[in-house]
Design an enzyme around this catalytic site. Sequence first.
Site, PDB file in Angstrom:
ATOM      1  N   ALA A  35      -9.417 -28.647  25.661  1.00 22.54           N
ATOM      2  CA  ALA A  35     -10.056 -28.832  26.975  1.00 22.54           C
ATOM      3  C   ALA A  35      -9.010 -28.520  28.045  1.00 22.54           C
ATOM      4  CB  ALA A  35     -10.632 -30.235  27.124  1.00 22.54           C
ATOM      5  N   GLY A  39      -2.908 -28.208  34.227  1.00 23.33           N
ATOM      6  CA  GLY A  39      -1.765 -29.030  33.802  1.00 23.33           C
ATOM      7  C   GLY A  39      -1.184 -28.500  32.494  1.00 23.33           C
ATOM      8  N   HIS A  40      -2.059 -28.234  31.532  1.00 21.15           N
ATOM      9  CA  HIS A  40      -1.597 -27.683  30.250  1.00 21.15           C
ATOM     10  C   HIS A  40      -0.934 -26.314  30.464  1.00 21.15           C
ATOM     11  CE1 HIS A  40      -5.154 -30.208  28.823  1.00 21.15           C
ATOM     12  NE2 HIS A  40      -4.153 -30.723  28.132  1.00 21.15           N
ATOM     13  N   ARG A 191     -10.395 -35.691  30.602  1.00 18.34           N
ATOM     14  CA  ARG A 191     -11.412 -36.738  30.748  1.00 18.34           C
ATOM     15  C   ARG A 191     -12.031 -36.773  32.147  1.00 18.34           C
ATOM     16  NH1 ARG A 191      -7.718 -39.679  27.015  1.00 18.34           N
ATOM     17  NH2 ARG A 191      -8.900 -40.053  25.125  1.00 18.34           N
TER      18      ARG A 191
HETATM   19  P1  AMP Z   1      -3.588 -33.729  26.158  1.00 15.14           P
HETATM   20  O1  AMP Z   1      -4.307 -32.466  25.808  1.00 15.14           O
HETATM   21  O2  AMP Z   1      -4.297 -34.543  27.183  1.00 15.14           O
HETATM   22  O3  AMP Z   1      -3.130 -34.499  24.957  1.00 15.14           O
HETATM   23  O4  AMP Z   1      -2.256 -33.265  26.889  1.00 15.14           O
HETATM   24  C1  AMP Z   1      -1.379 -32.359  26.302  1.00 15.14           C
HETATM   25  C2  AMP Z   1      -0.126 -32.299  27.139  1.00 15.14           C
HETATM   26  O5  AMP Z   1      -0.461 -31.886  28.464  1.00 15.14           O
HETATM   27  C3  AMP Z   1       0.584 -33.654  27.254  1.00 15.14           C
HETATM   28  O6  AMP Z   1       1.984 -33.439  27.173  1.00 15.14           O
HETATM   29  C4  AMP Z   1       0.165 -34.113  28.630  1.00 15.14           C
HETATM   30  O7  AMP Z   1       1.095 -34.986  29.228  1.00 15.14           O
HETATM   31  C5  AMP Z   1       0.099 -32.797  29.382  1.00 15.14           C
HETATM   32  N1  AMP Z   1      -0.747 -32.924  30.571  1.00 15.14           N
HETATM   33  C6  AMP Z   1      -2.014 -33.389  30.619  1.00 15.14           C
HETATM   34  N2  AMP Z   1      -2.464 -33.412  31.892  1.00 15.14           N
HETATM   35  C7  AMP Z   1      -1.446 -32.977  32.667  1.00 15.14           C
HETATM   36  C8  AMP Z   1      -1.281 -32.786  34.077  1.00 15.14           C
HETATM   37  N3  AMP Z   1      -2.238 -33.068  34.949  1.00 15.14           N
HETATM   38  N4  AMP Z   1      -0.088 -32.305  34.515  1.00 15.14           N
HETATM   39  C9  AMP Z   1       0.915 -32.021  33.627  1.00 15.14           C
HETATM   40  N5  AMP Z   1       0.813 -32.176  32.300  1.00 15.14           N
HETATM   41  C10 AMP Z   1      -0.348 -32.650  31.825  1.00 15.14           C
END
Ligand code: AMP
Length: 282
Positions: A35, A39-40, A191
């Site tokens: 998703a 940020g990713h 989310r």
């Molecule tokens: P997730 O897919 O939510 O497990 O996130 C994967 C990676 O992306 C993790 O290292 C998170 O901290 C990072 N991440 C998620 N959202 C953000 C954001 N808004 N800004 C920077 N990194 C993010």
Amino acid sequence: MQSPTTITSVGELRALTENWRRNGQRIGLVPTMGALHAGHLSLVALARNRVDRVVVSIFVNPFQFAPHEDFERYPRNIEEDYTRLASAGGTDIVFAPPLGELYPHGFATRIEVAGPARGLEAEFRPHFFSGVATIVAKLLIAATPDIAVFGEKDYQQLLVVRRLALDLGLATEILSAPIVRESDGLALSSRNAYFGTNERRIAGQLNRVLGQVATEIQSGVSIAEGERSGQAALLEAGFDTVDYVAIRDAATLSQLDGPIGNMRVLAAATIGGTRLIDNMPV
Ligand code: AMP
């Protein structure tokens, strides 16, 4: 620009990374649950600047969800993720294994981290960091990257991963990337897709309140008073529940006797059934 190649097996990932390493190329890993949002993509860009080859893993890890949490409902759209990575550029490999590839039948091993994995998120999600530590260790062992990039968005997770890499003597350097936010300050999150209009408006207040708490602490308010006023402000803003507003040592997340050294304010609150976390330096 070359599109990334998708692979689904650890064997293929090993073969590719071994080959790159033999050719003197440095490798970066960006673990995600898909998703994907900006940020990713910022993590991918950071990795790309440091290394020759970037692997993005996409895996919704069941062991970091409690039975009552949103594992089934968690947004999954691998095609869209792939398109996003392809158009942003910088990704060589998308590693998207099926469940059984990472958790073979009879899987019985867990990694438990203490230290930064105690308190805060762990109080409300007791299985979470053991799930995260186990999957991150598995990914780091499978890809043996030179660097792995994690977001400050999940600040406690970042410190847990740093601790894990240090304690297990992994050769991977753990790098962090700043939080990418919407224009009202809401940290981008997969989310956020769950929010209706009114919830989305309230969600934007989390970052504002954290900023307010940071300012109060800088102007001499006590830790206890800063935490109390942050909690009250979030409820006032319309959050249904506030799990915590905490001002902690930024390097260890240990509790502070007073406002000294590098501090971080962290919070978790729920609106309309969706739990949000955020943090910022004080
Ligand atoms: P997730 O897919 O939510 O497990 O996130 C994967 C990676 O992306 C993790 O290292 C998170 O901290 C990072 N991440 C998620 N959202 C953000 C954001 N808004 N800004 C920077 N990194 C993010």
